[in-house]
Design an enzyme around this catalytic site. Structure first.
Site, short mmCIF file in Angstrom:
data_model
loop_
_atom_site.label_atom_id
_atom_site.label_comp_id
_atom_site.label_asym_id
_atom_site.label_seq_id
_atom_site.Cartn_x
_atom_site.Cartn_y
_atom_site.Cartn_z
N HIS A 108 0.84 -1.20 0.00
CA HIS A 108 0.00 0.00 0.00
C HIS A 108 0.88 1.25 0.00
O HIS A 108 1.96 1.27 0.58
CB HIS A 108 -0.98 0.01 1.17
CG HIS A 108 -0.36 0.05 2.54
ND1 HIS A 108 -0.03 1.22 3.19
CD2 HIS A 108 -0.04 -0.94 3.40
CE1 HIS A 108 0.46 0.95 4.38
NE2 HIS A 108 0.48 -0.36 4.53
N ASP A 110 -0.38 4.43 0.83
CA ASP A 110 -0.81 5.45 1.79
C ASP A 110 -0.07 5.25 3.10
O ASP A 110 0.49 4.17 3.37
CB ASP A 110 -2.32 5.40 2.00
CG ASP A 110 -2.77 4.11 2.68
OD1 ASP A 110 -2.32 3.03 2.25
OD2 ASP A 110 -3.57 4.18 3.64
N ASP A 141 6.60 1.31 6.30
CA ASP A 141 5.19 0.89 6.21
C ASP A 141 4.41 1.87 5.34
O ASP A 141 3.95 2.90 5.83
CB ASP A 141 4.61 0.83 7.62
CG ASP A 141 3.19 0.33 7.67
OD1 ASP A 141 2.73 -0.27 6.68
OD2 ASP A 141 2.52 0.54 8.69
N GLU A 175 -5.05 1.56 3.02
CA GLU A 175 -4.88 0.51 4.03
C GLU A 175 -4.82 1.10 5.42
O GLU A 175 -5.34 0.52 6.38
CB GLU A 175 -3.62 -0.30 3.72
CG GLU A 175 -3.50 -1.59 4.52
CD GLU A 175 -2.87 -1.43 5.89
OE1 GLU A 175 -2.98 -2.36 6.72
OE2 GLU A 175 -2.25 -0.37 6.14
N GLU A 176 -4.16 2.26 5.56
CA GLU A 176 -4.02 2.86 6.89
C GLU A 176 -5.31 3.50 7.38
O GLU A 176 -5.38 3.97 8.52
CB GLU A 176 -2.90 3.91 6.87
CG GLU A 176 -1.53 3.37 6.52
CD GLU A 176 -0.93 2.46 7.59
OE1 GLU A 176 -1.67 2.10 8.53
OE2 GLU A 176 0.25 2.11 7.48
N HIS A 440 4.27 3.52 12.25
CA HIS A 440 3.20 4.33 12.85
C HIS A 440 3.71 5.30 13.90
O HIS A 440 2.94 6.13 14.39
CB HIS A 440 2.09 3.46 13.48
CG HIS A 440 1.33 2.64 12.50
ND1 HIS A 440 0.09 2.09 12.79
CD2 HIS A 440 1.60 2.25 11.24
CE1 HIS A 440 -0.35 1.41 11.75
NE2 HIS A 440 0.56 1.49 10.80
#
Length: 475
Positions: A108, A110, A141, A175-176, A440
């Site tokens: 992903h 995003d 990520d 996805e996030e 994150h």
């Protein structure tokens, strides 16, 4: 699988050629990843969607530049139950030749919001190399997953030319933010996405020297909860001590979610029985950043707690800040609750158990309102098929180490959707992160050695699939 059952290692000449191709292209790979990191593609509400669109276009250009796909499209789909359209994804496909299998490569583009810029040692969207790590939001990520796919395909082309393996690349754009349009995308593009092997490059590795194949993922049940006790705010001196304020009710209610040792105390939430590696308390303390004197919470083996038991976390509170606090009884307080669901239980069942618990324990007759419910089911990977065998052998070849089969405390809910839509496909969950990546969090980073080995693993896997003899058992 016993040692005698393993697939044969990759031919030394092929492995060496792929390793050289990956190594020689690393400056280009890091530069391309850095350009993606510079795009602040946060998919959450309240952030500019133009950045996500720009990120999708940048990914599409990278895939078009490989020159191997029959088509590369930027696609989107409606979000069920709303009038909105999901964030743009990138979808590319080339058909297989000579009866070879097709592999779907997922990542992903995003990213999470950066949070407080002051907590970053370098700006979150200015990729910065310090030592052997690249820092920046999305560096690990999951823009590294995007680049791992691109670089692996490029290394394959550099080494063997036009391969026989069919390749689908699916780079999601939200996805996030819960993959809200994911299932609609699957339904709309099912034929294009169909594959024999699905590689989801959105997990981590055991260490920077030992790769992992993720075989278990917890699900998620996230929602907002508003606790109300008063029709309006009141003077805390005049009425305090008799009128229950919402903050008091919220604190008491949220405390009922856990036992004294921090274990989840919600009836109806289940755990999954499975074996886990032996505890390494010092490693856990380091990875979690536990302060001196702070102990882990919960019961059972440490990795069982984070791989196979439920967890409930209050991730946000809407209440007056300390600076703006007045002597006032608050009428309402809102919180965001994120629950992780152990494999073997549906997210819907877990949410209902938590909802029932909160309603039953609301203090002082407080009124509760639930909203923004986001559910994703857990997933257990079947490692008994040839797809897992090929992936594990590719890891051995590329890393020179025995892979670790691991669970993950986090969630990738859409994998359950992939398995439902493509029930015969071999699902493989890999990744480019390591225990120090801090996805994150502020100062997210990517170990460049891990990136190189992850690219080589995927290039080896693609080469092995391109040479796999046509057979009727590809499913």
């Amino acid at each position: 699988m016993t040692r005698d059952d393993r697939p044969a290692p990759t031919a030394p000449t092929t492995l060496a050629a792929l390793a050289d191709a990956v190594r020689d292209r690393m400056p280009q790979t890091i530069a391309e990843l850095s350009e993606l990191v510079r795009i602040p593609s946060v998919s959450w509400d309240g952030f500019d969607p133009a950045h996500v669109a720009a990120s999708a276009e940048a990914v599409a250009q990278l895939l078009r530049g490989l020159g191997v796909f029959d088509r590369v499209d930027i696609v989107s789909a409606p979000i069920p139950g709303t009038d909105h359209t999901g964030q743009p994804a990138v979808l590319a496909r080339r058909e297989p030749k000579n009866g070879r299998p097709t592999v779907l490569l997922y990542a992903h583009h995003d990213v999470q919001p950066p949070g407080d810029d002051a907590l970053w040692q370098s700006p979150p969207f200015e990729p910065t190399v310090r030592g052997d790590r690249l820092y920046g939001r999305g560096a690990a990520d999951d823009k590294a997953g995007v680049i791992a796919h691109v670089a692996a395909i490029r290394a394959l082309i550099d080494t063997v030319g036009d391969p026989d393996v069919g390749i689908v690349v699916f780079i999601e754009g939200e996805e996030e933010f819960g993959s809200r349009s994911f299932r609609a995308l699957l339904d709309a593009h099912r034929e294009t996405l169909a594959a024999d092997v699905i590689v989801v490059a959105d997990s981590d590795n055991w260490t920077t020297e030992i790769p992992s194949l993720t075989i278990g993922l917890r699900g998620n049940a996230a929602f907002t909860l508003t606790i109300s006790t008063l029709a309006h705010a009141s003077h805390s001196g005049m009425l305090g001590g008799a009128a229950p304020d919402a903050m008091l009710a919220a604190v008491r209610l949220l405390a009922t979610l856990h036992d004294e040792d921090g274990s989840v105390a919600v009836a109806g939430l289940t755990s999954h029985e499975q074996e886990v590696p032996a505890d390494d308390l010092e490693r856990f303390r380091h990875e979690a950043g536990l302060l001196e004197g702070v102990s882990p919470i919960g019961r059972g083996a440490l990795l069982h707690r984070v791989w196979a038991q439920p967890a409930i976390t209050v991730t946000g509170i809407d209440a007056p800040s300390v600076q703006n606090a007045s002597n006032t009884l608050q009428p309402s307080v809102s919180v965001k609750i994120s629950a992780r669901v152990a494999p073997g239980q549906s997210a819907a069942e877990a949410f209902e158990a938590i909802r029932d618990h909160l309603l039953a324990h609301a203090p002082f007759g407080a009124h509760l309102e639930f909203g923004q419910v986001d559910l994703g089911n857990p997933f257990l990977v079947d490692t008994s098929g040839w797809g897992a065998d090929e992936a594990l052998q590719a890891m051995r070849d590329a890393w020179g180490a025995e892979p670790q089969l691991t669970g993950v405390g986090g969630s990738i809910p859409f994998i359950a959707d992939l398995a439902e839509v493509f029930p015969d496909a071999h699902v493989l969950v890999t990744g480019v992160e390591d225990p120090e990546s801090r996805a994150h969090s502020p100062n997210e980073s990517l170990h460049l050695g891990v990136l190189r080995r992850a690219i080589l693993t995927e290039a080896v896997l693609l080469a092995r699939l391109s040479e796999r003899a046509p057979a009727t058992d590809v499913h």
